[in-house]
Design an enzyme around this catalytic site. Structure first.
Site, PDB file in Angstrom:
ATOM      1  N   PHE A   5       4.271 -44.171  16.814  1.00  0.00           N
ATOM      2  CA  PHE A   5       3.209 -44.520  15.866  1.00  0.00           C
ATOM      3  C   PHE A   5       3.791 -44.564  14.464  1.00  0.00           C
ATOM      4  O   PHE A   5       4.372 -43.591  13.995  1.00  0.00           O
ATOM      5  CB  PHE A   5       2.047 -43.517  15.909  1.00  0.00           C
ATOM      6  N   ASP A   7      10.906 -41.485  10.686  1.00  0.00           N
ATOM      7  CA  ASP A   7       9.524 -41.375  10.241  1.00  0.00           C
ATOM      8  C   ASP A   7       9.131 -39.897  10.354  1.00  0.00           C
ATOM      9  O   ASP A   7       8.828 -39.402  11.440  1.00  0.00           O
ATOM     10  CB  ASP A   7       8.640 -42.265  11.122  1.00  0.00           C
ATOM     11  N   LYS A  62       1.525 -37.680   4.855  1.00  0.00           N
ATOM     12  CA  LYS A  62       0.559 -36.642   5.221  1.00  0.00           C
ATOM     13  C   LYS A  62       0.535 -35.373   4.337  1.00  0.00           C
ATOM     14  O   LYS A  62      -0.310 -35.247   3.482  1.00  0.00           O
ATOM     15  CB  LYS A  62       0.740 -36.286   6.691  1.00  0.00           C
TER      16      LYS A  62
HETATM   17  C1  PLP Z   1      -0.007 -40.675  10.288  1.00  0.00           C
HETATM   18  C2  PLP Z   1       1.276 -41.343  10.578  1.00  0.00           C
HETATM   19  C3  PLP Z   1       1.597 -42.592  10.027  1.00  0.00           C
HETATM   20  C4  PLP Z   1       0.618 -43.407   9.216  1.00  0.00           C
HETATM   21  O1  PLP Z   1       0.231 -42.794   8.040  1.00  0.00           O
HETATM   22  P1  PLP Z   1      -1.027 -43.379   7.219  1.00  0.00           P
HETATM   23  O2  PLP Z   1      -1.042 -42.535   5.982  1.00  0.00           O
HETATM   24  O3  PLP Z   1      -2.229 -43.222   8.073  1.00  0.00           O
HETATM   25  O4  PLP Z   1      -0.719 -44.802   6.933  1.00  0.00           O
HETATM   26  C5  PLP Z   1       2.848 -43.113  10.299  1.00  0.00           C
HETATM   27  N1  PLP Z   1       3.745 -42.450  11.048  1.00  0.00           N
HETATM   28  C6  PLP Z   1       3.471 -41.249  11.589  1.00  0.00           C
HETATM   29  C7  PLP Z   1       4.514 -40.553  12.401  1.00  0.00           C
HETATM   30  C8  PLP Z   1       2.224 -40.667  11.387  1.00  0.00           C
HETATM   31  O5  PLP Z   1       1.947 -39.484  11.963  1.00  0.00           O
END
Ligand code: PLP
Length: 398
Positions: free
Chosen positions: A138, A223, A252
């Site tokens: 994700f 990420d 986050k």
């Molecule tokens: C939450 C998340 C995203 C996306 O972040 P947003 O602020 O919602 O755009 C991308 N990568 C990972 C691993 C995430 O947990």
């Protein structure tokens, strides 16, 4: 305004994209939140791994007050002190030399993808633009990050997707080796797959990716939007692995709930983003970076990554205990305070039963319960959460 009317308005006036629990939250403090009926909940969602310091941490609240009364927004046509100080602190505590600030996780990954393409094109070959990402990953909801996200359920209906992405199974070095070629600009993965079900790769995965990227001349992008800021028991999850990425994305927990994203990279890679090549109106306002600075300083001073490791071990042991008593639990996994409980049944009914008993938890995919409490949580609070979860599992089994 009564809660029923509020919920009706919300359902009527929003695009119906979110599936919400039928409660309205009005206040938070530490690990606890309260709904409009005055009911108290233990918040083991942490706002989806966002409020690492807990709700309304006094130092964060004070930084918000002070920044709001000093200078909120200037644009990036000018220098501001909080932005420079947060960038410096992030670099001093990571592999990085340079930071780009934006407003969300997806935007941080967009910046990383754009950087990888520009760097590869200018330094390696003009047709080198491909990103290898993992299945079940994700990375966000913008078109490019949705394309990077290796889950069809998020992509369906939004085609055509962005060209230049390839997916390989997660935790499979051989698959990456076979996919890497003269077109590859970067490999993009999460150090632990969060939304995909709290999937922890083997210890040799990140070192192996590092080696493969080095051999191929591709960048390694991690990420850390969910795993960063101490969540896994180290400040950054890559620190468990003994290797460093070329690019890392954060969002986050970085400002404990005030919207921010950051892409961190090292020299000379970061210099590919030359003046005018990338930008964000709101990126790194003095307001949000003052809050981010307070959040990161507090996290470091209070040694919250170490605490996440310690309390995470306690919570994991408790979940293992539940597994021994409840055959519906197939697996308990994760690191620090990012934990997943894989079940033999859909996870949603357990989430509902827990909420009704005063505990908020997350899912990650259809059958995995996910726990991501604030890192300030203590062992006794974990025990209360475990008792509620245990009772919910027992009720479901009956
Ligand atoms: C939450 C998340 C995203 C996306 O972040 P947003 O602020 O919602 O755009 C991308 N990568 C990972 C691993 C995430 O947990």
């Amino acid at each position: 305004m009564d809660t029923k009317t509020l919920i009706e308005w919300s359902n009527r006036f929003h695009v119906p994209t979110y599936t919400r629990a039928p409660i309205c939250l009005v206040r938070g403090e530490g690990v606890r939140v309260w709904d409009s009926d005055g009911r108290e909940y233990l918040d083991f969602t942490g706002g989806i791994a966002v409020v690492a310091l807990g709700h309304c941490h006094p130092r964060v609240t004070e930084a918000i007050r002070e920044a709001a009364a000093t200078l909120i927004h200037t644009s990036n046509l000018f220098y501001t002190a909080p932005q420079a100080r947060l960038a410096k602190l992030l670099c001093e505590h990571s592999f990085g030399d340079r930071v780009f600030f934006c407003n969300s996780g997806a935007e941080a990954n967009e910046a990383a993808i754009k950087l990888a393409r520009k760097y590869a094109r200018e330094h390696l070959a003009s047709d080198r633009y491909e990103i290898i990402a993992a299945r079940n990953s994700f990375h966000g909801r913008t078109l490019a990050t949705l394309t990077a996200t290796g889950q069809e359920k998020y992509q369906r209906g939004f085609e055509p997707l962005v060209p230049g992405f390839k997916h390989v199974p997660y935790n499979d070095l051989r698959a990456v080796e076979l996919a890497l070629d003269s077109r590859t600009a970067a490999v993009l993965v999460e150090p632990i797959q969060g939304e995909g079900g709290v999937i922890v790769p083997d210890d040799d995965y990140l070192p192996g990716l590092r080696k493969l990227c080095d051999e191929a001349g591709a960048l390694l992008i991690l990420d850390e939007i969910q795993t960063g800021m101490g969540r896994t028991g180290k400040l950054w999850a890559y620190q468990h692995s003994g290797v460093e990425p070329d690019v890392m994305t954060l969002a986050k927990a970085l400002a404990n709930g005030i919207p921010i994203g950051a892409m961190i990279t090292r020299d000379p890679i970061g210099q590919a983003l030359t003046p005018g090549s990338h930008a964000s109106t709101f990126g790194g306002t003095p307001f949000v970076t003052a809050v981010g600075l307070a959040a990161l300083e507090t996290l470091l001073e209070e040694k919250l990554p170490e605490r996440a490791a310690r309390v995470g071990r306690h919570l994991t042991a408790g979940l293992q205990g539940l597994k021994a008593r409840h055959p519906v639990i197939r697996d308990v996994r994760g690191k620090g305070l990012l934990l997943g409980v894989e079940m033999a049944r859909p996870a949603a009914p357990v989430v509902t039963a827990c909420r009704e008993a005063g505990l908020l938890i997350l899912t990650a995919g259809d059958t995995v319960l996910r726990l991501a409490p604030p890192l300030i949580v203590d062992e006794a609070t974990c025990d209360r959460a475990l008792a509620i979860l245990g009772a919910a599992l027992a009720a479901q089994a009956a």
